[in-house]
Motif scaffolding. Structure first.
Motif, PDB file in Angstrom:
ATOM      1  N   SER A   1      -2.609   9.836  41.843  1.00  0.00           N
ATOM      2  CA  SER A   1      -2.175  11.338  41.958  1.00  0.00           C
ATOM      3  C   SER A   1      -1.209  11.933  42.871  1.00  0.00           C
ATOM      4  O   SER A   1      -0.248  12.563  42.552  1.00  0.00           O
ATOM      5  N   LEU A   2      -1.418  11.529  44.268  1.00  0.00           N
ATOM      6  CA  LEU A   2      -0.266  11.728  45.234  1.00  0.00           C
ATOM      7  C   LEU A   2       0.923  11.332  44.822  1.00  0.00           C
ATOM      8  O   LEU A   2       1.865  11.950  45.080  1.00  0.00           O
TER       9      LEU A   2
ATOM     10  N   ALA B   1       2.467  13.097  42.318  1.00  0.00           N
ATOM     11  CA  ALA B   1       3.026  14.530  42.573  1.00  0.00           C
ATOM     12  C   ALA B   1       4.466  14.326  43.233  1.00  0.00           C
ATOM     13  O   ALA B   1       5.236  15.231  43.418  1.00  0.00           O
TER      14      ALA B   1
ATOM     15  N   THR C   1      -2.238  16.823  47.378  1.00  0.00           N
ATOM     16  CA  THR C   1      -1.680  16.692  46.386  1.00  0.00           C
ATOM     17  C   THR C   1      -1.478  18.053  45.593  1.00  0.00           C
ATOM     18  O   THR C   1      -0.376  18.097  45.049  1.00  0.00           O
TER      19      THR C   1
ATOM     20  N   LYS D   1       2.274  19.725  44.405  1.00  0.00           N
ATOM     21  CA  LYS D   1       2.308  20.433  43.209  1.00  0.00           C
ATOM     22  C   LYS D   1       2.555  21.755  42.930  1.00  0.00           C
ATOM     23  O   LYS D   1       3.537  22.160  42.366  1.00  0.00           O
TER      24      LYS D   1
END
Length: 216
Positions: free
Chosen positions: A117-118, A121, A208, A212
């Motif tokens: 996820s990081l 982003a 994260t 974003k």
């Protein structure tokens, strides 16, 4: 083979080259990356092989380079296909400008969604330490370090990675290094430009989301 044809000395897998008193000094890993040794060649002709991504691209400031065209005869070359690999649409850690890597501190493969996820982003590639790959949590193509890939991105984010010398050998030339680890005395902090000592499972989701927000 080239060194034999040139009757020269040869040093392989160099991670650094420097000039001292007119001599080229090469630094290379020994004992499976647990130490480094500086060596030089006594031969008149010298051959060195360089580990990929250990030297950063530098701007010379002189853009008036002379370009010379040299005509050469076409050699009699033959090629054959030895393997075919299907692209998985993922960034290669060896070429990525930003890398987010996870180590044993992630506690299991099921938690690597936080790394992914990081990475999404940041528009980054996902990397992993040797311990993670050996445990079967991540594929070998993501391994960064002595027995994996040497990387030199603009930004390297090490998550739950203690910083063994074998791992540092593969990423310490990164322009900026961010380390996140619950152990404030972890060796990774010795090479980090920025460090966060704390619970990685609390820090990564917040980091994260903040990234974003900034990018949106």
């Amino acid at each position: 083979r080239l060194a034999v044809k040139l009757n020269s000395g040869c040093i392989v897998d160099c991670v650094n080259l420097s000039v001292e008193s007119g001599e080229i000094i090469a630094t290379r890993p020994v004992y499976a990356g647990k130490a480094f040794i500086k060596v030089k060649l006594n031969s008149d002709v010298k051959v060195f092989t360089i580990r990929p991504n250990v030297f950063k691209v530098e701007t010379s400031g002189n853009e008036n380079a002379a370009i010379e065209t040299i005509e050469i005869s076409s050699p009699n070359l033959k090629s054959k296909v030895v393997s075919i690999k299907k692209s998985e649409g993922k960034l290669d850690v060896a070429e990525a400008d930003i890398i987010v890597s996870g180590g044993r501190g992630m506690k299991g493969p099921e938690n690597f969604n936080l790394i992914e996820s990081l990475a999404d982003a940041l528009g980054a590639a996902v990397g992993a330490s040797r311990a993670v790959v050996d445990a079967g949590w991540r594929p070998h193509r993501e391994q960064v370090g002595q027995t994996g890939k040497t990387v030199s991105p603009s930004l390297y984010v090490a998550c739950g990675i203690s910083g063994a010398i074998q791992h540092l050998a593969g990423m310490s030339s990164s322009k900026y290094i961010v380390a996140i680890n619950k152990d404030k005395d972890a060796p990774i902090f010795s090479v980090a430009d920025y460090g966060i000592a704390g619970d990685i499972f609390e820090i990564l989701p917040v980091l994260t989301e903040e990234i974003k927000k900034i990018k949106s």
